[in-house]
Design an enzyme around this catalytic site. Structure first.
Site, PDB file in Angstrom:
ATOM      1  N   THR A 192       0.819  -1.099  -0.096  1.00 17.59           N
ATOM      2  CA  THR A 192      -0.062  -0.164   0.075  1.00 17.59           C
ATOM      3  C   THR A 192       1.075   1.476   0.042  1.00 17.59           C
ATOM      4  O   THR A 192       1.866   1.202   0.758  1.00 17.59           O
ATOM      5  CB  THR A 192      -0.872   0.081   1.153  1.00 17.59           C
ATOM      6  OG1 THR A 192      -1.746  -1.109   1.161  1.00 17.59           O
ATOM      7  CG2 THR A 192      -1.493   1.274   1.476  1.00 17.59           C
ATOM      8  N   ARG A 220     -14.374  -6.733   1.452  1.00 13.73           N
ATOM      9  CA  ARG A 220     -13.585  -6.519   2.566  1.00 13.73           C
ATOM     10  C   ARG A 220     -12.979  -5.125   2.280  1.00 13.73           C
ATOM     11  O   ARG A 220     -12.219  -4.687   1.152  1.00 13.73           O
ATOM     12  CB  ARG A 220     -12.487  -7.502   2.730  1.00 13.73           C
ATOM     13  CG  ARG A 220     -11.392  -7.199   3.962  1.00 13.73           C
ATOM     14  CD  ARG A 220     -10.248  -6.487   3.417  1.00 13.73           C
ATOM     15  NE  ARG A 220      -9.325  -6.165   4.544  1.00 13.73           N
ATOM     16  CZ  ARG A 220      -8.141  -5.578   4.423  1.00 13.73           C
ATOM     17  NH1 ARG A 220      -7.798  -5.036   3.320  1.00 13.73           N
ATOM     18  NH2 ARG A 220      -7.359  -5.545   5.506  1.00 13.73           N
ATOM     19  N   VAL A 221     -12.999  -4.279   3.215  1.00 13.18           N
ATOM     20  CA  VAL A 221     -12.281  -2.803   3.147  1.00 13.18           C
ATOM     21  C   VAL A 221     -11.113  -2.949   4.560  1.00 13.18           C
ATOM     22  O   VAL A 221     -11.780  -3.121   5.423  1.00 13.18           O
ATOM     23  CB  VAL A 221     -13.413  -1.640   3.152  1.00 13.18           C
ATOM     24  CG1 VAL A 221     -12.571  -0.491   3.449  1.00 13.18           C
ATOM     25  CG2 VAL A 221     -14.184  -1.672   1.846  1.00 13.18           C
ATOM     26  N   GLY A 222     -10.129  -2.335   4.069  1.00 11.71           N
ATOM     27  CA  GLY A 222      -9.106  -2.199   5.341  1.00 11.71           C
ATOM     28  C   GLY A 222      -8.978  -0.806   5.816  1.00 11.71           C
ATOM     29  O   GLY A 222     -10.079  -0.361   5.696  1.00 11.71           O
ATOM     30  N   ASP A 223      -7.971  -0.593   6.201  1.00 14.40           N
ATOM     31  CA  ASP A 223      -7.670   0.854   6.892  1.00 14.40           C
ATOM     32  C   ASP A 223      -7.451   1.970   5.771  1.00 14.40           C
ATOM     33  O   ASP A 223      -7.764   3.222   6.152  1.00 14.40           O
ATOM     34  CB  ASP A 223      -6.242   0.723   7.870  1.00 14.40           C
ATOM     35  CG  ASP A 223      -5.125   0.432   6.992  1.00 14.40           C
ATOM     36  OD1 ASP A 223      -5.240  -0.608   6.339  1.00 14.40           O
ATOM     37  OD2 ASP A 223      -4.123   1.104   7.331  1.00 14.40           O
ATOM     38  N   THR A 243       0.262   1.480   7.016  1.00 15.37           N
ATOM     39  CA  THR A 243       0.332   0.238   6.271  1.00 15.37           C
ATOM     40  C   THR A 243       0.482  -1.036   6.843  1.00 15.37           C
ATOM     41  O   THR A 243       0.673  -1.032   7.944  1.00 15.37           O
ATOM     42  CB  THR A 243       1.604   0.418   5.005  1.00 15.37           C
ATOM     43  OG1 THR A 243       1.359  -0.429   4.230  1.00 15.37           O
ATOM     44  CG2 THR A 243       2.756   0.439   5.916  1.00 15.37           C
ATOM     45  N   GLY A 244      -0.154  -1.984   6.319  1.00 11.01           N
ATOM     46  CA  GLY A 244      -0.061  -3.429   6.907  1.00 11.01           C
ATOM     47  C   GLY A 244      -1.322  -4.037   7.531  1.00 11.01           C
ATOM     48  O   GLY A 244      -2.362  -3.594   6.656  1.00 11.01           O
ATOM     49  N   GLY A 246      -4.896  -4.121   7.996  1.00  3.76           N
ATOM     50  CA  GLY A 246      -5.771  -2.973   8.367  1.00  3.76           C
ATOM     51  C   GLY A 246      -6.595  -3.081   9.364  1.00  3.76           C
ATOM     52  O   GLY A 246      -6.855  -1.938  10.130  1.00  3.76           O
TER      53      GLY A 246
HETATM   54  N1  ASP Z   1      -3.490  -1.695   4.952  1.00 10.60           N
HETATM   55  C1  ASP Z   1      -3.941  -2.497   3.624  1.00 10.60           C
HETATM   56  C2  ASP Z   1      -4.989  -3.254   3.793  1.00 10.60           C
HETATM   57  O1  ASP Z   1      -5.138  -3.827   4.924  1.00 10.60           O
HETATM   58  C3  ASP Z   1      -2.963  -3.468   3.395  1.00 10.60           C
HETATM   59  C4  ASP Z   1      -1.335  -3.004   3.154  1.00 10.60           C
HETATM   60  O2  ASP Z   1      -1.008  -1.893   3.736  1.00 10.60           O
HETATM   61  O3  ASP Z   1      -0.573  -3.718   2.788  1.00 10.60           O
HETATM   62  O4  ASP Z   1      -5.998  -3.316   2.742  1.00 10.60           O
END
Ligand code: ASP
Length: 331
Positions: A192, A220-223, A243-244, A246
């Site tokens: 991301t 699905r929706v992340g952060d 990032t990471g 979510g």
């Molecule tokens: N944060 C993003 C999510 O959870 C993924 C990512 O940062 O790699 O969708």
């Protein structure tokens, strides 16, 4: 209540409200000192962004600054370069699809006036961050999702793009063999891009854009497209992006938390470390996933910290654009 008890009660509430007042004055003092921070005169702008792709994004953001762009233009132009790079498997239409084979994109953007726009789970839009900007500028809303976001894109004259990456398709077919649902983001599967910029006037903006977790559940929706989670900007204080995994960032309002900690007087590095600590304290499985934060304050001081080692970021400062390894909680 007899007279004695009433007196005790009154004293108790007086002491209580005195403590509250003192506390809030201290907080205001911190907030004021955080607000007094200004970009030093020698610093004419700054860009910071997540992961190695950030290097290219920073260059584009800087180009926009040189062409007279404001922070908002810088962040948009910066990540557009990555969204258009169809070899990137975690941002834009070249990203890995969900578990039903659809590539769905999430993005959000915030400007220096505290305005925000976001699109979630949108398909066939090449520049989701630009669509998020249009949501912010052309609608009275902050968030549009799915088909509605796509319809809005078409109404705004954006041509839908049904590009499918052969390589992403191949990777998806390989995944389908076992169809193992592993909704965890570790040190390998991410990319991301979150990007924060300060322009020549010392104003801040930020953006975050992603295709999200690979092979995620449909919808699905992340952060990343959630204001306060994947991104937060307060032009008086600073900005942060995440990032990471979510889910862990959403649960803790990660980016908002980082900015609020800076408001209370923490420098950006300490604020990122505290947000990671919050994530650790709220999750029993923290050793299994990755989250990274980036932050910048009004003075152009930066912070970066992650759960696992391996989180890289790109910093364009004083005319030099380079990649750094963020320090991490686990070594
Ligand atoms: N944060 C993003 C999510 O959870 C993924 C990512 O940062 O790699 O969708």
């Amino acid at each position: 209540m007899d007279r004695m008890e009433r007196r005790k009660f009154l004293w108790g509430s007086l002491i209580g409200s005195g403590a509250l007042l003192a506390n809030s004055l201290v907080n205001q003092g911190w907030a004021q000192s955080a607000r007094k921070k200004k970009l030093p005169p020698f610093l004419t702008g700054l860009v910071i962004s997540t992961w190695n792709a950030g290097l290219t994004a920073n260059e584009h953001a800087w180009k926009s600054l040189l062409e007279g762009g404001k922070a908002l233009d810088m962040v948009e132009k910066g990540v557009n370069a990555i969204e258009a790079d169809f070899t990137n498997r975690y941002v834009g239409l070249g990203g890995l699809p969900d578990r039903e084979g659809h590539t769905t994109l999430d993005a959000c953007i915030m400007d220096s006036n505290g305005m925000a726009g976001s699109v979630m789970c949108v398909e066939q839009v090449k520049y989701p961050s630009s669509l998020a900007r249009l949501v912010m500028e052309k609608t009275p809303h902050v968030q549009l999702v799915g088909e509605g976001a796509q319809q809005f894109a078409v109404e705004q004259g954006i041509q839908l793009d049904n590009y499918v990456s052969d390589e992403a398709q191949k990777m998806y077919e390989e995944w389908l063999q076992k169809s193992e649902y592993k909704p965890i983001i570790n040190a390998e599967n991410h990319d991301t891009i979150g990007l924060l910029a300060i322009d020549r006037q010392g104003d801040l903006a930020g953006v975050c854009t992603t295709s999200g977790m690979a092979y995620k559940m449909r919808g699905r929706v992340g952060d990343s497209p959630i204001i306060g989670a994947g991104l937060y900007v307060d032009n008086e204080i600073g900005a942060a992006t995440a990032t990471g995994l979510g889910e862990a960032v959403v649960r803790t309002c990660g980016s908002f938390l980082v900015v609020e900690l800076m408001r209370q007087g923490m420098d950006p590095q300490r604020a990122c470390e505290s947000a990671v600590e919050r994530i650790r304290s709220k999750h029993t499985n923290v050793k299994d996933f990755q989250v990274g934060f980036l932050a910048v304050n009004k003075a152009g001081e930066i912070g970066a910290f992650s759960v696992q080692p391996g989180f890289t970021y790109a910093l364009h400062k004083n005319g030099i654009n380079q990649i750094f390894n963020a320090p991490s909680m686990f070594k």
